[in-house]
Design a protein around this motif. Structure first.
Motif, short mmCIF file in Angstrom:
data_model
loop_
_atom_site.label_atom_id
_atom_site.label_comp_id
_atom_site.label_asym_id
_atom_site.label_seq_id
_atom_site.Cartn_x
_atom_site.Cartn_y
_atom_site.Cartn_z
N UNK A 99 -4.69 24.21 0.93
CA UNK A 99 -3.29 24.59 0.86
C UNK A 99 -2.30 23.47 1.00
N UNK A 100 -2.77 22.27 1.29
CA UNK A 100 -1.87 21.12 1.44
C UNK A 100 -1.67 20.46 0.08
N UNK A 101 -0.42 20.48 -0.40
CA UNK A 101 -0.10 19.85 -1.69
C UNK A 101 0.31 18.41 -1.44
N UNK A 102 -0.39 17.48 -2.11
CA UNK A 102 -0.17 16.07 -1.92
C UNK A 102 0.77 15.53 -3.00
N UNK A 103 1.71 14.69 -2.62
CA UNK A 103 2.58 14.03 -3.59
C UNK A 103 1.83 12.87 -4.24
N UNK A 104 1.79 12.81 -5.56
CA UNK A 104 1.11 11.69 -6.22
C UNK A 104 1.78 10.35 -5.89
N UNK A 105 0.96 9.34 -5.64
CA UNK A 105 1.48 7.99 -5.41
C UNK A 105 0.82 7.04 -6.40
N UNK A 106 1.58 6.04 -6.85
CA UNK A 106 1.11 5.11 -7.88
C UNK A 106 0.84 3.71 -7.34
N UNK A 107 1.27 3.42 -6.12
CA UNK A 107 1.09 2.10 -5.54
C UNK A 107 0.20 2.20 -4.31
N UNK A 108 -0.80 1.31 -4.27
CA UNK A 108 -1.73 1.30 -3.15
C UNK A 108 -1.29 0.30 -2.08
N UNK A 109 -0.92 -0.91 -2.54
CA UNK A 109 -0.49 -1.92 -1.58
C UNK A 109 0.31 -3.02 -2.28
N UNK A 110 1.00 -3.80 -1.48
CA UNK A 110 1.72 -4.99 -1.95
C UNK A 110 1.17 -6.17 -1.17
N UNK A 111 0.81 -7.24 -1.88
CA UNK A 111 0.24 -8.42 -1.23
C UNK A 111 0.92 -9.67 -1.76
N UNK A 112 1.01 -10.67 -0.91
CA UNK A 112 1.61 -11.93 -1.34
C UNK A 112 0.67 -12.67 -2.28
N UNK A 113 1.19 -13.69 -2.94
CA UNK A 113 0.38 -14.48 -3.86
C UNK A 113 -0.74 -15.22 -3.14
N UNK A 114 -0.57 -15.44 -1.83
CA UNK A 114 -1.61 -16.11 -1.05
C UNK A 114 -2.53 -15.14 -0.34
N UNK A 115 -2.37 -13.83 -0.65
CA UNK A 115 -3.36 -12.85 -0.19
C UNK A 115 -3.02 -12.07 1.05
N UNK A 116 -1.91 -12.32 1.69
CA UNK A 116 -1.57 -11.56 2.90
C UNK A 116 -0.95 -10.22 2.52
N UNK A 117 -1.28 -9.20 3.29
CA UNK A 117 -0.76 -7.87 3.02
C UNK A 117 0.69 -7.75 3.44
N UNK A 118 1.51 -7.28 2.53
CA UNK A 118 2.93 -7.07 2.81
C UNK A 118 3.18 -5.61 3.17
N UNK A 119 2.54 -4.71 2.44
CA UNK A 119 2.76 -3.27 2.66
C UNK A 119 1.57 -2.50 2.14
N UNK A 120 1.20 -1.46 2.85
CA UNK A 120 0.19 -0.50 2.39
C UNK A 120 0.83 0.87 2.33
N UNK A 121 0.71 1.53 1.20
CA UNK A 121 1.36 2.83 1.00
C UNK A 121 0.47 3.94 1.55
N UNK A 122 1.06 4.82 2.32
CA UNK A 122 0.33 5.92 2.94
C UNK A 122 0.47 7.20 2.11
#
Length: 486
Positions: A359-382
């Motif tokens: 019964x839980x309707x999930x909102x579709x998301x298109x982005x998984x994460x944002x990372x810098x060019x040197x590989x560090x994580x900037x943001x992870x989408x929940x």
């Protein structure tokens, strides 16, 4: 009262009268200042990205002189869009998969579209480590923008494209638990690598190549809507066990007749039989006689029709209208996903997923994460929950109906032999002049293995004639998912 007191009171009154205009001006100024501060906060939180993404914003040109726009990647790290630099220093965007992600990834010129547009401001920021940035400053090099890892799967997207072939239509698929969009494929499409050369012919084309049919294509949902009708019936009766109907191939009410596909006669049916057979007559009968019309409308609204869904890409909502005064002719059509009802593949995918998710309707998301060019994580989408649209009891009642569709019903020929449990609903949606026999083919459903399950919706325009039914398209995506290599 003494004359001295009267004089003091007059002075106070006179002073209030004199200062009143100044106080009013002060209050107005304070209110305007507070409004300005409020707008600035709202702008920074909600509108700054929109402004930066705007093609009319000159700041964007300044940023692009300082930063090389980052890349868009699929969930496995495959490059979907990247900046390439020619020998003369000219930068351009390259799309290694060509047409495959045309509408979802989009293009960056002429104002941009798709994720190229919505993630533009993100990819024009640099969170590279400080040492790298200092070296680039010393060498007077442009900084490298952040990379966006999308939720999309090149493997599953290719499976959808191969299965749909030259047919018009769309495929939308999500991770059943997280709402991560795995497939967003629309046909016909275009090659973003040659968008500038092809622009005139594309904008003048009648094929609607810029339309993302998966998120924006509004179609009559046909029998996939019977999931909603079945839910409304259950809410009114509390069970499916009390339903019995004898199908003769047609059902008439108030001078209007509904036919089952091919005028097939299903005979005596339980509710599960009616769903497995996709019996139009049974659902038309229950809509006229056994379901309150206002309840059906309320149920459709709760399932996402007539609502805005907060997704990143452009989206057209589902449309549904019905009330106590709706004539039986239209009520019968509405109950089987015809009439004035319209839905996008994305919405029907979300509805099937809600059954899967208790019964839980999930909102579709298109982005998984944002990372810098040197590989560090900037943001992870929940994951994001759109709403609790059904009770667990309701989903437990609906799920066996959808399993029967695959095991012994209208989807059995295409899906029942796959080595994992699938539940879903087929649909044939007539449109235009019914006498011409034009119909779209639908399927929406999900795997039910308990391990990284997937939910799919496929629409094949004019596929009702058997040329490329949607269940076969869904099968190809299910099969690619089954390899576990996406």
């Amino acid at each position: 009262m003494s004359s001295q007191k009267k004089s003091k009171n007059r002075q106070k009154t006179d002073l209030k009268s004199i200062t009143r205009p100044y106080r009013i001006v002060s209050y107005i100024s304070l209110a305007l200042f507070a409004s300005l501060i409020g707008y600035m906060v709202y702008f920074q939180v909600f509108l700054s990205d929109d402004l930066l993404n705007s093609p009319y914003n000159k700041r964007q040109e300044i940023v692009q002189e300082q930063i090389v726009k980052g890349s868009l990647l699929d969930r496995s790290g495959n490059v979907l869009a990247e900046t390439v630099t020619a020998e003369d220093g000219t930068e351009s965007r390259n799309y290694p998969y060509g047409n495959l992600f045309a509408q979802a990834v989009g293009y960056s010129v002429y104002g941009g579209s798709g994720l190229e547009s919505t993630e533009n401001s993100t990819m024009l920021q640099s969170h590279a480590d400080i040492v790298t940035q200092m070296q680039q400053d010393i060498q007077e090099e442009k900084k490298q923008g952040d990379n966006v890892t999308t939720t999309l799967s090149a493997v599953l997207q290719q499976a959808a494209s191969d299965a749909l072939g030259s047919n018009r239509g769309a495929v939308f698929a999500m991770d059943a638990d997280t709402g991560e969009v795995l497939v967003d494929y629309s046909s016909p499409n275009f090659n973003p690598n040659t968008i500038e050369q092809d622009w005139e012919s594309l904008v003048n084309s009648e094929d609607g190549v810029f339309l993302n049919r998966a998120t924006q294509g509004q179609y009559p949902p046909g029998s996939t809507f019977k999931i909603v009708t079945a839910l409304a019936y259950y809410r009114q009766h509390g069970t499916f066990d009390d339903f019995s109907y004898t199908c003769t191939g047609s059902y008439e009410s108030d001078g209007y007749t509904i036919h089952c596909a091919g005028n097939e006669v299903h005979g005596q049916e339980s509710f599960q039989d009616a769903m497995a057979n996709s019996c139009n007559c049974a659902f038309a009968y229950m809509a006229v006689n056994l379901i309150d019309k206002d309840l059906l409308r309320q149920t459709a609204d709760q399932m996402g029709f007539n609502q805005d869904i907060p997704v990143e890409l452009p989206y057209n909502g589902g449309e549904f209208s019905l009330d106590a005064n709706t004539p039986n002719q239209l009520t019968m059509q509405t109950a089987i996903g015809q009439g004035d009802t319209l839905a996008t593949p994305m919405l029907m995918c979300m509805i099937a997923d809600a059954v899967k998710n208790n019964g839980q309707m999930i909102t579709p998301i298109f982005v998984k994460s944002v990372d810098s060019a040197t590989g560090s994580n900037v943001k992870t989408v929940q994951p994001q929950v759109f709403g609790e649209v059904m009770t667990t009891e309701e989903t437990q009642a609906l799920e066996p109906l959808l399993e029967a569709v695959v095991q012994r019903g209208t989807a059995a020929d295409d899906l029942s032999d796959l080595p994992y449990q699938i539940a879903g609903k087929t649909g044939t949606a007539e449109y235009g002049d019914i006498s011409e026999g034009k119909a779209h083919s639908w399927f929406t459903g999900y795997t039910n293995t308990g391990n990284n399950d997937i939910v799919i919706c496929a629409v094949v325009e004019d596929g009702g004639n058997g040329r490329a039914p949607a269940t076969q398209v869904a099968r190809s995506v299910f099969s690619a998912w089954g390899t576990g290599t996406y």
